[in-house]
Design a protein around this motif. Sequence first.
Motif, PDB file in Angstrom:
ATOM      1  N   THR A   1       0.947   4.405 -11.425  1.00 25.04           N
ATOM      2  CA  THR A   1       1.418   5.433 -12.534  1.00 25.04           C
ATOM      3  C   THR A   1       1.837   4.692 -13.501  1.00 25.04           C
ATOM      4  N   VAL A   2       2.688   3.336 -13.475  1.00 27.85           N
ATOM      5  CA  VAL A   2       3.409   2.840 -14.443  1.00 27.85           C
ATOM      6  C   VAL A   2       2.541   1.730 -14.777  1.00 27.85           C
ATOM      7  N   GLY A   3       1.291   1.684 -14.549  1.00 27.14           N
ATOM      8  CA  GLY A   3       0.400   0.535 -15.130  1.00 27.14           C
ATOM      9  C   GLY A   3       0.215  -0.610 -14.470  1.00 27.14           C
ATOM     10  N   VAL A   4       0.383  -0.540 -13.125  1.00 27.63           N
ATOM     11  CA  VAL A   4       0.489  -1.498 -12.264  1.00 27.63           C
ATOM     12  C   VAL A   4      -0.446  -1.087 -11.074  1.00 27.63           C
ATOM     13  N   PRO A   5      -1.636  -1.287 -11.053  1.00 29.03           N
ATOM     14  CA  PRO A   5      -2.506  -0.956  -9.965  1.00 29.03           C
ATOM     15  C   PRO A   5      -2.711  -1.901  -8.963  1.00 29.03           C
ATOM     16  N   ALA A   6      -2.516  -3.268  -9.352  1.00 23.82           N
ATOM     17  CA  ALA A   6      -3.124  -4.275  -8.590  1.00 23.82           C
ATOM     18  C   ALA A   6      -1.965  -4.612  -7.659  1.00 23.82           C
ATOM     19  N   TYR A   7      -2.006  -5.262  -6.563  1.00 21.54           N
ATOM     20  CA  TYR A   7      -1.393  -5.448  -5.411  1.00 21.54           C
ATOM     21  C   TYR A   7      -1.544  -6.562  -4.435  1.00 21.54           C
ATOM     22  N   SER A   8      -0.609  -7.055  -3.907  1.00 25.40           N
ATOM     23  CA  SER A   8      -0.861  -7.836  -2.570  1.00 25.40           C
ATOM     24  C   SER A   8      -0.777  -7.159  -1.438  1.00 25.40           C
ATOM     25  N   SER A   9      -1.699  -7.821  -0.526  1.00 28.75           N
ATOM     26  CA  SER A   9      -1.628  -7.020   0.866  1.00 28.75           C
ATOM     27  C   SER A   9      -1.399  -7.965   1.960  1.00 28.75           C
ATOM     28  N   ALA A  10      -0.124  -7.466   2.623  1.00 33.23           N
ATOM     29  CA  ALA A  10       0.209  -7.982   4.114  1.00 33.23           C
ATOM     30  C   ALA A  10      -0.981  -7.802   5.266  1.00 33.23           C
ATOM     31  N   VAL A  11      -1.343  -6.634   5.235  1.00 39.40           N
ATOM     32  CA  VAL A  11      -2.252  -6.043   6.063  1.00 39.40           C
ATOM     33  C   VAL A  11      -3.727  -6.815   5.849  1.00 39.40           C
ATOM     34  N   HIS A  12      -4.011  -7.226   4.832  1.00 42.19           N
ATOM     35  CA  HIS A  12      -5.249  -8.207   4.451  1.00 42.19           C
ATOM     36  C   HIS A  12      -5.107  -9.475   5.317  1.00 42.19           C
ATOM     37  N   ALA A  13      -3.968  -9.880   5.614  1.00 36.50           N
ATOM     38  CA  ALA A  13      -3.831 -11.306   6.617  1.00 36.50           C
ATOM     39  C   ALA A  13      -3.964 -11.008   7.957  1.00 36.50           C
ATOM     40  N   PHE A  14      -4.009  -9.780   8.603  1.00 33.02           N
ATOM     41  CA  PHE A  14      -4.758  -9.705   9.862  1.00 33.02           C
ATOM     42  C   PHE A  14      -5.734  -8.380   9.980  1.00 33.02           C
ATOM     43  N   ALA A  15      -5.897  -7.556   9.086  1.00 34.01           N
ATOM     44  CA  ALA A  15      -6.782  -6.728   9.289  1.00 34.01           C
ATOM     45  C   ALA A  15      -7.408  -6.207   7.844  1.00 34.01           C
ATOM     46  N   PRO A  16      -8.382  -7.333   7.243  1.00 29.77           N
ATOM     47  CA  PRO A  16      -8.720  -6.978   5.859  1.00 29.77           C
ATOM     48  C   PRO A  16      -9.487  -5.762   6.093  1.00 29.77           C
ATOM     49  N   GLU A  17     -10.308  -5.319   6.962  1.00 34.12           N
ATOM     50  CA  GLU A  17     -10.987  -4.127   7.084  1.00 34.12           C
ATOM     51  C   GLU A  17     -10.208  -2.948   6.759  1.00 34.12           C
ATOM     52  N   ILE A  18      -8.997  -2.831   7.185  1.00 34.41           N
ATOM     53  CA  ILE A  18      -7.978  -1.613   6.828  1.00 34.41           C
ATOM     54  C   ILE A  18      -7.489  -1.885   5.409  1.00 34.41           C
ATOM     55  N   ALA A  19      -7.504  -2.944   5.272  1.00 31.40           N
ATOM     56  CA  ALA A  19      -6.675  -3.229   3.510  1.00 31.40           C
ATOM     57  C   ALA A  19      -7.851  -3.072   2.623  1.00 31.40           C
ATOM     58  N   ASP A  20      -9.055  -3.317   2.853  1.00 28.10           N
ATOM     59  CA  ASP A  20     -10.173  -2.975   1.908  1.00 28.10           C
ATOM     60  C   ASP A  20     -10.567  -1.586   2.040  1.00 28.10           C
TER      61      ASP A  20
ATOM     62  N   GLU B   1       0.726  -1.274   0.108  1.00 29.64           N
ATOM     63  CA  GLU B   1       0.018   0.276  -0.079  1.00 29.64           C
ATOM     64  C   GLU B   1       0.769   1.124   0.156  1.00 29.64           C
ATOM     65  N   ILE B   2       1.888   1.191   0.628  1.00 26.36           N
ATOM     66  CA  ILE B   2       2.864   2.488   0.746  1.00 26.36           C
ATOM     67  C   ILE B   2       3.115   2.975  -0.783  1.00 26.36           C
ATOM     68  N   GLN B   3       3.379   2.061  -1.625  1.00 24.68           N
ATOM     69  CA  GLN B   3       3.827   2.473  -3.055  1.00 24.68           C
ATOM     70  C   GLN B   3       2.830   2.191  -4.064  1.00 24.68           C
ATOM     71  N   ALA B   4       1.442   1.821  -3.599  1.00 22.37           N
ATOM     72  CA  ALA B   4       0.525   1.582  -4.551  1.00 22.37           C
ATOM     73  C   ALA B   4       0.153   2.393  -5.605  1.00 22.37           C
ATOM     74  N   ARG B   5       0.071   3.790  -5.111  1.00 22.48           N
ATOM     75  CA  ARG B   5      -0.019   4.936  -6.136  1.00 22.48           C
ATOM     76  C   ARG B   5       1.011   5.115  -7.033  1.00 22.48           C
ATOM     77  N   ALA B   6       2.045   4.807  -6.665  1.00 24.23           N
ATOM     78  CA  ALA B   6       3.436   4.947  -7.614  1.00 24.23           C
ATOM     79  C   ALA B   6       3.447   3.731  -8.625  1.00 24.23           C
ATOM     80  N   TYR B   7       3.277   2.756  -8.025  1.00 22.55           N
ATOM     81  CA  TYR B   7       2.749   1.658  -9.053  1.00 22.55           C
ATOM     82  C   TYR B   7       1.701   1.893 -10.197  1.00 22.55           C
TER      83      TYR B   7
END
Length: 316
Positions: free
Chosen positions: A213-232, A205-211
């Motif tokens: 910009t080069v055409g890679v909006p999808a990402y994995s989320s370690a935070v989803h592993a313990f707090a899907p509410e925050i990740a979502d 998530e820290i770099q999601a916006r930067a990614y």
Amino acid sequence: MGSVGGQPESVVRALRDGMAEGVLSFPLTSFHADGSLDADGFRAYVAGQLAAAPGALFPACGTGEFFSLDEDEYRQVVGVAVEEAGGRVPVVAGVGYGWAQAARFARIAEEAGADALLVLPHYLVAAPQDGLVAQLEQLAARTSLPLIAYQRGQVAYTAHSLTRIARIPGVIGLKDGHSDLDRLQRLTLAAPDGFLFFNGAATAEIQARAYATVGVPAYSSAVHAFAPEIADAFFAALRDGEQGTADKLLRDFYVPLVELRDRVPGYAVSLVKAAARLRGRPVGPVRAPLTDPSTADLAELRTLLGAGLDLVGASL
């Protein structure tokens, strides 16, 4: 086989659709206090992950401590993930080490019903580009499952190599963990239409916006592993252009989490697992060579987790 059929075209379609709807889940592997596999705990944990509707499920990967699993444990982990997913989302199992050992894990994943494989960086040695391509060629020749290459650590593809691996039958995408946006832009420009890319940085998530910009909006989320509410909530804020919400989550939760994570090697996994335990998830401890957080760091994590959940209207 999982519901998407295991064929490259159908897997690509299912993954692309999933990536547009949510983050990618990399579930933790549950262990008992003595370090043995807790298959029942893992089943319950995965059910909770799926209830949050991730875009796909990636069991037995880095967050799932693939490196510590023997083949029988791996079979159980992938099998449980496939059973719990029940065809709702693609299941992409991790494989790794050299191509010969990766092929053994690939056969197990195929038998267990996985839809595709994430090829984790090979063990120990640096290798030239020709060798990195050959590694995928050797594995692709030994499995019918589609492959997603993972560049991180000693694995980093050039644009020319990307065009070569994209021509290997069954190779459908690339997960990037280097966060070198210059290199990544070159790779996306060299890739054929339909080739999948996603952000696999340690706290993506820290770099999601930067990614993006080069055409890679999808990402994995370690935070989803313990707090899907925050990740979502963060995913929705980016999707909906709510920059203020995204900034607040980054400033008040994600950046402090990364600062805590960076204190100790291995915290990228053990902090995530500790946070899941704080929320009552049946994941157990990490296995050596990882170590669980110190008492002081655990207390700080509890405070940070509580604050993050407060931001999205959830509770510890």
